[in-house]
Design an enzyme around this catalytic site. Structure first.
Site, PDB file in Angstrom:
ATOM      1  N   GLN A  85       0.823  -1.203   0.000  1.00  0.00           N
ATOM      2  CA  GLN A  85       0.000   0.000   0.000  1.00  0.00           C
ATOM      3  C   GLN A  85       0.857   1.251   0.000  1.00  0.00           C
ATOM      4  OE1 GLN A  85      -2.126  -0.929   3.534  1.00  0.00           O
ATOM      5  NE2 GLN A  85      -0.269  -1.042   4.745  1.00  0.00           N
ATOM      6  N   HIS A 116      -8.243   2.742  20.058  1.00  0.00           N
ATOM      7  CA  HIS A 116      -7.409   1.665  20.589  1.00  0.00           C
ATOM      8  C   HIS A 116      -7.833   1.236  21.992  1.00  0.00           C
ATOM      9  CE1 HIS A 116      -4.718   3.141  17.302  1.00  0.00           C
ATOM     10  NE2 HIS A 116      -4.680   1.835  17.105  1.00  0.00           N
ATOM     11  N   GLU A 140       0.247   0.362  13.929  1.00  0.00           N
ATOM     12  CA  GLU A 140       0.659   1.591  14.616  1.00  0.00           C
ATOM     13  C   GLU A 140       1.263   1.300  15.980  1.00  0.00           C
ATOM     14  OE1 GLU A 140      -2.563   0.880  13.612  1.00  0.00           O
ATOM     15  OE2 GLU A 140      -3.642   2.763  13.223  1.00  0.00           O
ATOM     16  N   ASP A 160       1.631  -8.481  11.675  1.00  0.00           N
ATOM     17  CA  ASP A 160       1.193  -7.497  10.683  1.00  0.00           C
ATOM     18  C   ASP A 160       1.945  -7.753   9.385  1.00  0.00           C
ATOM     19  OD1 ASP A 160       1.176  -4.842   9.154  1.00  0.00           O
ATOM     20  OD2 ASP A 160      -0.189  -4.394  10.801  1.00  0.00           O
ATOM     21  N   ASP A 192       1.397 -12.824   7.397  1.00  0.00           N
ATOM     22  CA  ASP A 192      -0.046 -12.914   7.233  1.00  0.00           C
ATOM     23  C   ASP A 192      -0.683 -13.439   8.520  1.00  0.00           C
ATOM     24  OD1 ASP A 192      -2.630 -14.213   6.601  1.00  0.00           O
ATOM     25  OD2 ASP A 192      -2.150 -13.670   4.535  1.00  0.00           O
ATOM     26  N   ASP A 210      -7.215  -6.280  14.755  1.00  0.00           N
ATOM     27  CA  ASP A 210      -7.121  -4.871  14.365  1.00  0.00           C
ATOM     28  C   ASP A 210      -6.735  -4.847  12.892  1.00  0.00           C
ATOM     29  OD1 ASP A 210      -6.875  -2.140  14.332  1.00  0.00           O
ATOM     30  OD2 ASP A 210      -4.999  -2.083  15.465  1.00  0.00           O
ATOM     31  N   PRO A 219      -7.791  -9.623   0.538  1.00  0.00           N
ATOM     32  CA  PRO A 219      -7.945 -10.949   1.138  1.00  0.00           C
ATOM     33  C   PRO A 219      -8.410 -10.923   2.586  1.00  0.00           C
ATOM     34  CG  PRO A 219      -5.649 -10.304   1.170  1.00  0.00           C
ATOM     35  CD  PRO A 219      -6.387  -9.200   0.467  1.00  0.00           C
TER      36      PRO A 219
END
Length: 370
Positions: A85, A116, A140, A160, A192, A210, A219
């Site tokens: 991204q 959060h 984050e 992540d 993943d 999250d 996906p």
């Protein structure tokens, strides 16, 4: 969280960059038209690729006839691409420093603590004694920050997929992680989350998802299906364990498109499922969550069975002495989160679809009108 399709537009009409789809708050791309939102550059010194620049960008959102929302971007601190991204860290006039992924706002200095704390604290405080926690996504590191406030936690695994984005957040959003990246209890895996959990031999007390919204172009929808929830409930969660997931927009326009369906899908895998929401202005309105667990003597039959004073006492005794006080969540807020208004309760209770791999739920924001 921003309920529109955005394009980045310079004064020259030939330059348009449309967002891809792989982030937490997103929608599939479409060609811009009269109802789409635009970033407009009004500054003469805007230069693509600069690490830091002064901007005059205004993002205009057409929410409904006669109603628009504008986000002013004053400065860009980081702009780059990963394998997954486009990432940017900017300063906005209204929300302060903010993270954008594929031109969609993900987290803002003004109210990231609301998102959060809403995601993490109800589950950690409902569990009898949380020791092991899994975080899917959470780039984050603010989700991990909230988890690691609890002194009972001995291990927190965060998975992540975007290492570049995570490391950008560490550098450019230091108040989000607030030093938790140095906590020896935190294990970070760049990969993943679905693959990790499907192959995982470990068990966890709390699982926190999250993750990206379930959109057709990505996906991530598989992490909202009955097959996934069945696997987690039967094979990953310890007895007395809980799963909590971000559950997309929970406003009157959008709640029936996925918030309610996620809730109904969880009900097919867990004995107890409760929807809740909090208002996050940088996302444009109320944002939804769902928490789920199987029957266990250590857990209440309803989150509201725990009194306000009990929640306050748990926070007081469970947090590390060095942990910063919550800014949003406490006993009073806990009860407010789970007391949804009547019209949203009706939307949730009327959902009939169960999301599966073959018949998945996809996020579909209400169409803009002109």
């Amino acid at each position: 969280g921003i309920f529109f399709h955005a394009a980045l537009v310079r004064d020259e009409p030939s330059l348009r960059v449309r967002p891809l789809c792989s982030t937490r708050r997103e929608r599939p791309p479409r060609e811009p038209d009269s109802s789409t939102s635009t970033f407009r550059n009004t500054s003469e010194d805007f230069r693509m690729g600069d690490a830091k620049m002064s901007l005059g960008l205004a993002l205009t959102e057409n929410q409904a006839p006669g109603l628009k929302r504008v986000i002013q971007v004053d400065e860009v601190f980081y702009q780059g691409k990963s394998a997954f991204q486009e990432n940017a860290v900017v300063k906005t006039t209204a929300f302060g420093r903010a993270l954008f992924m594929d031109k969609q706002i993900q987290s803002a200095e003004l109210d990231e603590f609301i998102y959060h704390e809403s995601l993490v604290q109800p589950a950690l405080n409902l569990h009898k004694d949380p020791k092991t926690v899994f975080i899917g996504g959470g780039g984050e590191f603010a989700t991990a920050r909230e988890v690691l406030k609890h002194k009972s936690v001995t291990r927190c695994v965060m998975v992540d997929i975007d290492e570049v984005a995570c490391k950008t957040c560490i550098k450019e959003l230091p108040s989000w992680h607030d030093g938790c990246i140095n906590d020896k209890r935190l294990e970070v895996v760049y990969g993943d989350a679905l693959k990790y959990l499907m192959e995982c031999k470990d068990n966890f007390d709390v699982i926190i998802m999250d993750i990206a919204d379930p959109v057709e172009a990505g996906p991530g929808y598989k992490l909202y299906t009955k097959e996934f929830y069945d696997h987690v409930s039967k094979n990953i969660l310890n007895p007395g364990g809980l799963l909590v997931t971000q559950s997309t927009a929970a406003d009157l326009i959008n709640a029936d498109s996925s918030f309610a369906i996620i809730h109904n899908t969880l009900k097919s895998s867990f004995d107890n499922v409760f929807p809740y929401r909090s208002f996050i202005i940088s996302f444009g309105g109320p944002w939804g969550f769902n928490i789920a667990w199987k029957n266990d003597d250590t857990l209440p039959s309803n989150p509201l069975d725990i009194t306000k004073s009990q929640i306050d006492q748990r926070i007081k005794t469970r947090f590390l002495d060095t942990a910063k006080e919550t800014r949003f969540y406490d006993g009073c807020t806990h009860h407010n989160l789970f007391n949804l208004p009547k019209h949203i309760r009706k939307v949730v209770s009327s959902a009939s679809q169960v999301s599966t791999i073959d018949n998945p739920c996809f996020m579909s924001y209400g169409e803009l009108q002109t």
